[in-house]
Design a protein around this motif. Structure first.
Motif, mmCIF file in Angstrom:
data_model
loop_
_atom_site.group_PDB
_atom_site.id
_atom_site.type_symbol
_atom_site.label_atom_id
_atom_site.label_comp_id
_atom_site.label_asym_id
_atom_site.label_seq_id
_atom_site.Cartn_x
_atom_site.Cartn_y
_atom_site.Cartn_z
ATOM 1 N N PHE A 214 -9.789 -0.847 -2.480
ATOM 2 C CA PHE A 214 -11.153 -1.909 -2.775
ATOM 3 C C PHE A 214 -11.856 -1.227 -3.701
ATOM 4 N N GLU A 215 -12.418 -1.897 -4.846
ATOM 5 C CA GLU A 215 -13.212 -1.341 -5.852
ATOM 6 C C GLU A 215 -14.138 -2.421 -6.263
ATOM 7 N N THR A 216 -15.334 -1.791 -6.733
ATOM 8 C CA THR A 216 -16.352 -2.936 -7.087
ATOM 9 C C THR A 216 -16.672 -2.615 -8.468
ATOM 10 N N ASN A 217 -15.936 -1.591 -9.218
ATOM 11 C CA ASN A 217 -16.226 -1.331 -10.541
ATOM 12 C C ASN A 217 -14.852 -1.682 -11.458
ATOM 13 N N PRO A 218 -15.027 -2.706 -12.195
ATOM 14 C CA PRO A 218 -13.978 -3.203 -13.120
ATOM 15 C C PRO A 218 -12.954 -1.956 -13.823
ATOM 16 N N GLN A 219 -14.024 -1.046 -14.309
ATOM 17 C CA GLN A 219 -13.083 0.114 -15.082
ATOM 18 C C GLN A 219 -11.881 0.838 -13.896
ATOM 19 N N THR A 220 -12.435 1.141 -12.545
ATOM 20 C CA THR A 220 -11.615 1.885 -11.714
ATOM 21 C C THR A 220 -10.500 0.892 -10.864
ATOM 22 N N ALA A 221 -10.639 -0.421 -11.304
ATOM 23 C CA ALA A 221 -9.807 -1.385 -10.890
ATOM 24 C C ALA A 221 -8.180 -1.404 -11.165
ATOM 25 N N GLY A 222 -8.309 -0.814 -12.539
ATOM 26 C CA GLY A 222 -7.009 -0.665 -13.213
ATOM 27 C C GLY A 222 -6.582 -1.911 -13.906
ATOM 28 N N GLY A 223 -5.224 -1.717 -14.394
ATOM 29 C CA GLY A 223 -4.571 -2.905 -15.128
ATOM 30 C C GLY A 223 -3.198 -2.907 -15.178
ATOM 31 N N ALA A 224 -2.631 -3.736 -15.875
ATOM 32 C CA ALA A 224 -0.998 -4.054 -15.933
ATOM 33 C C ALA A 224 -0.601 -4.628 -14.681
ATOM 34 N N PHE A 225 -1.523 -5.630 -14.029
ATOM 35 C CA PHE A 225 -0.972 -6.355 -12.741
ATOM 36 C C PHE A 225 -0.094 -7.552 -12.942
ATOM 37 N N ASP A 226 0.674 -7.608 -12.299
ATOM 38 C CA ASP A 226 1.696 -8.989 -12.247
ATOM 39 C C ASP A 226 1.135 -10.260 -11.995
ATOM 40 N N LEU A 227 0.118 -10.199 -11.305
ATOM 41 C CA LEU A 227 -0.646 -11.408 -11.002
ATOM 42 C C LEU A 227 -2.143 -10.954 -10.592
ATOM 43 N N VAL A 228 -3.115 -11.608 -11.195
ATOM 44 C CA VAL A 228 -4.584 -11.565 -11.235
ATOM 45 C C VAL A 228 -4.942 -12.876 -10.314
ATOM 46 N N VAL A 229 -5.534 -12.821 -9.286
ATOM 47 C CA VAL A 229 -6.421 -13.988 -8.726
ATOM 48 C C VAL A 229 -7.654 -14.029 -8.737
ATOM 49 N N GLU A 230 -8.210 -14.693 -9.740
ATOM 50 C CA GLU A 230 -9.635 -15.036 -9.867
ATOM 51 C C GLU A 230 -10.229 -15.793 -8.803
ATOM 52 N N ALA A 231 -10.856 -15.250 -7.922
ATOM 53 C CA ALA A 231 -11.490 -16.030 -6.598
ATOM 54 C C ALA A 231 -12.743 -15.756 -6.476
#
Ligand SMILES: [Zn+2]
Ligand SMILES: [Zn+2]
Length: 336
Positions: A214-231
């Protein structure tokens, strides 16, 4: 036939809501008389109450309640004996239009939905068209069953992305839809589910939903995900969603930003990165049926999400909790 007086939580017109005393309800041969047990409230209910919802989706006066369960009082057709536990599919498909024929009942040309265009579950009694009822295995929680509605919204969205096993998933948002996205994503055994939330107070609910980080900072959430769910329903989240998805990946939009809010889109990135952008509205009848099955077999078990319960007459407190989040908040229920 019901003749005694009973209460319903009614939005009489935008900005005006109260418990109204009503009398007399008699189901005809295609209706069922239901006694609601529990009703979830959500941001859409606030939009109905405040009058900020697109007026094409509501008929005032209306009693709210589109996430609800109850027990059958009487069913003239005899399909459901009195006392049967049910959940009530909200969208009433016409089954006559082209989208309904194609199975896309969520975009039925003759929009009609319980809790929007006709009276919903925040009431001591409700009449429903009988084909909207789905049986809940007796003994299962009628409170948890209220989450079948938002569960169907999420399930239908996820199915549109043709999920693959062992995916890395980012979920943006930490409300009911985000948490249910994590819970239902477990059907496809993801290797990682990261939730990018607004408030660290939601971290424990996220963990219960199956979130691995669980993250609240986009910088530490990381990248290269197969699926992103915008909720989250925030347009500010969109550029991050497009940046966080892997080339060839998919972005699913479930959150609903304010009407007309826009974002600039780097179309070349969408092309060069081979992205699939998917929007999903509400649920189809098929999705609803699948989620009821998952619930009845214990695969979908969302009771962890219920954090607040109020008797129907304390509806004002329930709406307060919904408007201003203080402390961890999952689903807020009204108990008629
Ligand atoms: Zn809702
Ligand atoms: Zn239709």
């Amino acid at each position: 036939m019901l003749t005694s007086s009973w209460g319903a939580l009614v939005v009489t017109e935008p900005g005006h809501i109260k418990i109204e005393q009503r009398t007399e309800l008699a189901p005809n041969s295609t209706e069922i008389l239901v006694k609601p047990a529990a009703v979830g409230v959500c941001g859409t209910d606030l939009e109905i109450i405040d009058g900020t919802i697109d007026p094409n989706y509501v008929n005032y006066p209306v009693s709210i309640g589109h996430e609800w369960s109850g027990t059958v009082v009487s069913d003239p057709s005899g399909t459901f004996p009195p006392g049967t536990s049910i959940v009530v599919e909200g969208i009433v498909p016409c089954w006559n239009c082209q989208p309904c024929h194609a199975g896309n009942t969520n975009v039925c040309s003759n929009y009609d939905e319980i809790g929007f265009t006709r009276d919903g579950g925040a009431s001591e009694y409700v009449l429903i068209p009988s084909h909207q009822a789905h049986r809940i295995t007796s003994g299962l929680s009628l409170e948890a069953a209220t989450l079948i509605e938002p569960g169907a919204v999420v399930y239908r969205g996820l199915m549109r992305t043709s999920p693959i096993p062992a995916a890395r998933v980012l979920i943006i948002g930490d409300g009911t839809i985000a948490l249910l996205s994590a819970h239902l994503m477990s059907l496809w055994s993801p290797t990682e589910i990261v939730m990018l939330g607004m408030s660290a107070e939601q971290a424990e609910l996220a963990r219960l939903a199956g979130v691995t980080r669980f993250e609240t900072n986009p910088q530490t959430a990381g990248g290269a995900f197969d699926l992103v769910v915008e909720a989250s329903g925030s347009v500010q989240a969109v550029p991050h969603a497009l940046k966080a998805v892997h080339r060839g990946g998919k972005v699913l939009f479930l959150g609903l930003p304010p009407h007309g809010a826009t974002v600039p889109l780097a179309v070349d990135d969408v092309v060069n990165n081979d992205l699939t952008l998917v929007g999903s509205f509400s649920y189809t009848s098929d999705a609803w049926t699948s989620v009821v099955k998952l619930f009845n077999t214990g695969v979908f078990h969302p009771e962890f999400l219920i954090t607040h319960r109020f008797p129907l007459e304390n509806w004002e407190r329930a709406l307060e909790v919904l408007r201003v989040r203080k402390g961890p908040r999952g689903k807020v229920l009204l108990l008629p």
